[in-house]
Design an enzyme around this catalytic site. Structure first.
Site, PDB file in Angstrom:
ATOM      1  N   LYS A  36       0.866  -1.183   0.000  1.00 57.13           N
ATOM      2  CA  LYS A  36       0.000   0.000   0.000  1.00 57.13           C
ATOM      3  C   LYS A  36       0.899   1.227   0.000  1.00 57.13           C
ATOM      4  CE  LYS A  36      -3.880   2.057   2.628  1.00 57.13           C
ATOM      5  NZ  LYS A  36      -4.728   1.943   3.837  1.00 57.13           N
ATOM      6  N   SER A  96      -9.815   1.892   2.972  1.00 56.36           N
ATOM      7  CA  SER A  96      -8.951   2.706   2.152  1.00 56.36           C
ATOM      8  C   SER A  96      -7.911   1.913   1.351  1.00 56.36           C
ATOM      9  CB  SER A  96      -8.186   3.692   3.053  1.00 56.36           C
ATOM     10  OG  SER A  96      -7.307   2.998   3.912  1.00 56.36           O
ATOM     11  N   SER A  98     -10.098  -0.565   7.082  1.00 57.53           N
ATOM     12  CA  SER A  98      -9.459  -0.351   5.776  1.00 57.53           C
ATOM     13  C   SER A  98      -8.729  -1.546   5.185  1.00 57.53           C
ATOM     14  CB  SER A  98      -8.499   0.828   5.854  1.00 57.53           C
ATOM     15  OG  SER A  98      -9.203   2.035   5.818  1.00 57.53           O
TER      16      SER A  98
END
Lengths: 484, 95, 479
Positions: free
Chosen positions: A76, A151, A175
């Site tokens: 990420k 997210s 997330s």
């Protein structure tokens, strides 16, 4: 080759059936081919990946390889990577290169994992749909008109689309688990403090936790083993033994007590999601587990408490983006105030600004007690609820998210509607507990996730339950159309 | 407690974010929407409940007083927006 | 109307650690800009603070020295505001639960009495960087080397009743932190900084007046002057029917006035909340006891010992313990002298302090070492030197002419104690001055001094004065 799980890749690499370089090249090719339609990656690190793959192959040949050596994965873009851009999905950090690696990145690199690139995400991890990214929304491989969740939407979509067998993510209010559910893969949010936060761009420090994405619980066990452990650079990381998470995967769950919180099946839960999750619970019952109804009476207050605590911490954590030492700086600032105000207005998107304002307000003189202090008290009540429930049962189970993936743009105009997407996940962050999402079926072609919640440091048990469930189901073996 | 437009600007000033006048009412609406559901917390009595700052009651670890960070100024400043003679430059600060 | 002054001081002492409070970057003063600022000090994304053990130990040490309570559990908080020298946009400090609470410090007043000043609290925090306002094309340069240097903020009760008391308290605290070796006390470098809260009220009134905060009073002299000016300003204001405004004021050293720091800034709203990146600091009894073992003899204890065991006057004991360097110098010299504390104190107070003062030197820079002073004391005690001779030797040592024995030898300052030699000089003096002898014997006893002078002159100042006295007395009165 791209359909292999981490465990399968690892076995093939160790058996010499494939090389890490071949696999890396194949996946880089696949990224080139498919990612333009998904937008799951912000940066592709092809050159570094090939070099790392070659090094991993040498290690494999020399017999010094571990289970993750040569395994390609995606980080990420919230994890700092020395010499590679770390944008956090924001214009603020569009051209930022950290001069250090996050501990998670360092540990996985040391284990021989090969970074293919960095995944798209909601800006500063604030969002549940990946639509707040400065680099554009990510599409859900199961339905290109739907969001992948957020997210960590890029990480989830990339693994679902078979661009990589694994990815890292972060989970502040859901997330990891929510995008895992919406994208039809597995995602684990470990106990707070299990994985170091060093070098992970902070959103809400007391809630943030890094964890892995993969298609199976078995893979998550391998990945967590490579990420977890004490880090002297993170005061909140915990000195607690890291077990071999793979060892306990096959334990029988006969007699396991699974708590089913009544509050997870109330108003707002999509009927299809309810029936898929109930179906999953029956499967677990079929494996010998015992279902017990439990209560989390303050659960409905987790959402409001979270939406005070997280923005409050964020408003402070994001104060460092001031256009002075790194990051976006407005052109020709008139004075200091102009430098701050314009750099931040230009660098941060709407949702980030909204949360900074909410957090600033909640901490300001005269409102602190009514909002922040009250939220911290509610946090204790929510946490106590979990503690009491987990005294009666071994794990808790329920839906990960109240609905399957929603359409792109569908909730973008109403922040509160968007926040409801995390209603079953964020209480776990308030309490600091571990949570796992595994695929449990589909609703009109969009995936549904089952959430399992455990006691502190009980990740091994969650993975064990998840693995046993995946042994008798094949939801995780489904491939989104067009990504075979 | 509804937030008025003027208060939005005060909060934005505290947070050092420029908000254009035409955007203020939108922010006021959003903030009020968020605060409205946040105020659901008022429905529970929290008298005497100890606020919870961390997931559990752990204790701060202490670091030995040893230098571990060498000078890497050039590396750290390589992405800085404005640097001269090793200093970060900002618009003149009036004391 | 009569007015009473009320002052409380907030003192920031930089702790003398090797590294920053939350990072492993060095804290040395005067390095090239930003060469001692690591990612944690720069507030870069994702980095985290880890607390320096030594900082906690130093705070405990201080707390024990002022008789305070060491909090078994203290908590760090964030103080949020934007400023270029504050990289994270917040300062990590302590707010609700400081590590040290409720101590005291005794100061000596001019009339010799002692007064107890309460210490409300001492908390730990990080220092900010520095803004350099030289012209960089109209810009300000920011150096973050100092960012993250550990600070202890020591807050006094509003117990001080005059600028002189405030200065005495500040000096005493300055000496204490240096005795404890937790702060180098270097005020030029900003290691020890002082802010003051000042108000006045009509004598007899209980409620405090409106206070002004004076910033950056960074020398003992300025503290007293700035406070005197400010007290006068407030009294003038009140007596002419005005009101004191609660505000921050800065002392202008050149003009000798305090000025309001008017900014367009609204009242600060620091939005304190518990620092989530750090956990509560727990200090157990074992750690407190371990630190207690490292406490040196404190200045007040030392002073009592000098008075009671060495028989020094209270004033001398006070001067000799005013700084750790002074006390160390003195004790070193006494030990060199073989224990002649009183004479060592006399020479130190009369000679060394005068010379230091004349040349504007600190004791650490004295060309006369404690070893030299100790040896000088021995030479007086063993009658090699007269006290007059000791002064001459000291002057020569100050001028860098060598050690006491070397100078005595070179200058032939060895005292004559041989009775027959002195007797010969006495006889000579009497024989050469028959007129004076007659007058003396006729009752003009004042002339005794004249004969002493003649003998000393003839000996070149080297005759032992006591022996000269005795022999003269014998001869003049006897025969």
């Amino acid at each position: 080759m791209h359909q292999k799980t981490v465990a399968e890749v690892s076995a093939a690499l160790h058996a010499g059936e494939i090389s890490s370089r071949e696999l890396t090249d194949a996946l880089l090719h696949r990224i080139e081919q498919f990612d333009p339609g998904l937008n799951s990656l912000i940066t592709v690190t092809a050159e570094q990946a090939r070099a790392a793959a070659d090094a991993a192959d040498a290690r494999l040949r020399s017999g010094e390889a571990g289970p993750l050596t040569g395994v390609p994965l995606i980080h990420k873009d919230i994890f700092c990577t020395d010499g590679v851009a770390t944008t956090c999905g924001s214009r603020m950090l569009e051209s930022f290169q950290a001069p250090y690696d996050a501990t998670v990145v360092r540990r996985l690199a040391d284990a021989g994992a090969v970074m293919l690139g960095k995944a798209n995400m909601d800006e500063f991890a604030m969002g549940s749909s990946n639509e707040t990214s400065y680099f554009g929304p990510v599409r859900n491989p199961w339905d290109l008109d739907a969001v992948p969740g957020g997210s960590s939407g890029g990480s989830a979509a990339a693994v679902a689309a078979r661009l990589a067998p694994a990815a890292t993510g972060t989970d502040t209010g859901g997330s990891i688990r929510q995008p895992a559910a919406l994208s039809g893969i597995c995602g684990l949010k470990p106990t707070y403090g299990r994985v170091s936060r060093y070098g992970m761009v902070a959103f809400a420090s007391s809630l943030d936790q890094a964890g892995p994405f993969a298609r199976t619980a078995e893979d998550l066990a391998l990945l967590l083993g490579g990420m977890a452990g004490l880090d002297e650079r993170d005061s909140t990381s915990v000195d607690h033994v890291v077990p071999d998470y793979s060892e306990s995967l096959n334990r029988s769950i006969k007699g396991l007590r699974i708590g089913v919180p009544r509050e997870f099946f109330g108003e707002g839960l999509d009927a299809d999601v309810r029936s898929r999750v109930e179906g999953a619970l029956q499967v677990l019952e079929g494996e010998g587990a015992e279902l017990v109804e439990v209560q989390l009476p303050n659960m409905e207050l987790a959402l409001p408490a979270y939406y005070v605590i997280a923005p409050a911490e964020a408003s402070s954590n994001l104060a460092r983006y001031d256009g002075v030492r790194f990051g976006h700086r407005c052109a020709q600032p008139q004075d200091l105030e102009d430098l701050y105000k314009r750099s931040r207005a230009e660098g941060f998107g709407d949702e980030v600004q909204r949360r900074i304002l909410v957090g600033t307000y909640a901490l300001s003189a005269g409102y602190y007690d009514a909002y922040y202090r009250k939220a911290q008290q509610v946090r204790r009540l929510v946490s106590e609820d979990f503690r009491q429930a987990l005294e009666q049962v071994d794990v808790l189970a329920g839906p990960t998210s109240p609905t399957p993936a929603f359409g792109l743009g569908e909730r973008a105009d109403d922040p509160v509607q968007m926040y409801l997407s995390d209603i079953y996940t964020l209480g776990v962050n308030l309490a600091g507990l571990p949570g796992l999402s595994v695929p449990a079926g589909f609703s009109r072609g969009r995936p549904v996730g089952l959430q399992l919640i455990g006691g502190y440091f009980d990740e091994a048990r969650l993975l064990n339950v998840g693995h046993k469930y995946q042994q008798v189901t094949d939801w995780h073996k489904q491939v989104p159309e067009g990504f075979e | 407690m509804a937030i008025e437009a003027e208060e939005v600007q005060q909060i934005a000033h505290l947070a050092r974010i420029r908000i254009d006048e035409e955007a203020v009412s939108g922010y006021a609406r959003d903030l009020n929407g968020i605060l409205e559901f946040v105020e659901q917390m008022g429905s529970v009595d929290t008298d005497g409940v100890e606020p919870m700052a961390h997931p559990w009651d752990a204790v701060q670890r202490l670091r030995p007083d040893e230098v571990t960070e060498p000078n890497r100024r050039d590396h750290y400043q390589s992405g800085a927006p404005a640097v001269e003679a090793g200093l970060y430059l900002v618009p003149r600060v009036v004391e | 109307m009569k007015w009473e002054t009320v002052i409380g001081l907030e003192i920031h002492a930089q702790l003398a650690t090797r590294t920053k409070i939350f990072s492993g970057a060095p804290t040395a003063y005067g390095a090239e800009p930003n060469t001692q600022a690591c990612p944690v000090d720069l507030g870069m994304p994702g980095v985290l603070p880890v607390l320096n053990r030594e900082v906690v130990r130093m705070a405990i040490k201080f707390g024990l020295a002022v008789g305070a309570r060491i909090a078994p559990r203290s908590v760090f908080a964030r103080k949020n505001y934007f400023y270029p020298d504050l990289p994270k946009g917040y300062q990590i400090s302590q707010y609700d639960l400081p590590i040290v609470e409720g101590g005291h410090l005794d100061i000596e007043l001019e009339d010799g009495a002692s007064k107890r000043i309460g210490i409300t609290r001492a908390h730990l925090e990080e220092d900010a960087g520095k803004s350099l306002h030289e012209d960089f094309h109209g810009m300000t340069g920011v150096d973050l080397n100092r960012a993250g240097t550990p600070l202890m903020e020591i807050v006094s009760e509003p117990d001080l009743r005059s600028p002189a008391e405030a200065a005495a308290y500040m000096k005493k605290l300055h000496a204490l932190v240096r005795y404890l070796e937790i702060c180098d006390g270097n005020m030029q470098e900003g290691s020890f900084r002082c802010d003051a809260n000042v108000s006045v009220r009509p004598t007899g009134q209980e409620a405090f007046g409106t206070r002004a905060e004076l910033k950056n009073l960074n020398s003992f002299r300025f503290v007293e002057r700035a406070l005197e000016y400010e007290v006068e300003r407030q009294i003038d204001l009140l007596e002419s029917g005005g009101e004191v405004v609660q505000e921050t004021r800065l002392y202008d050293v050149d003009q000798g006035v305090t000025r309001s720091m008017r900014t367009k800034e609204e009242a600060n709203d620091y939005r304190y909340f518990p620092e989530p990146d750090l956990l509560p600091v727990e200090v157990d009894t074992a750690l407190v006891e371990e630190v207690r073992e490292t406490l040196p003899e404190l200045p007040d204890e030392k002073r009592r010992r000098f008075e009671q065991e060495d028989g020094l006057p209270a004033y001398d004991a006070g001067v000799l313990t005013a700084t750790r360097e002074m006390a160390d110098y003195f004790e070193h010299a006494v030990s060199e002298s073989g224990g002649f504390a009183k004479r060592t104190a006399n020479l130190l107070m009369s000679e060394l302090l005068a010379y230091l003062n004349k040349d504007g030197l600190e004791i650490g820079a004295s060309p006369v070492t404690p070893e030299m002073l100790g040896t000088l004391v021995v030479r007086v005690e063993d009658e090699t030197l007269s006290s007059r001779g000791a002064k001459d030797v000291f002057e020569a040592m100050w001028a860098g002419e060598g050690g006491p024995d070397e100078i005595i030898e070179k200058k032939g300052l060895k005292q004559v104690t041989d009775t027959s030699a002195i007797e010969a000089l006495v006889d000579e003096a009497i024989a050469n001055n028959p007129k004076q002898l007659e007058q003396y014997r006729a009752g003009k006893e004042k002339l005794f001094g004249f004969f002493v002078g003649q003998v000393m002159k003839a000996s070149g100042g080297k005759a032992n004065p006591q022996q000269v006295n005795e022999l003269l007395k014998q001869k003049l009165d006897g025969s």
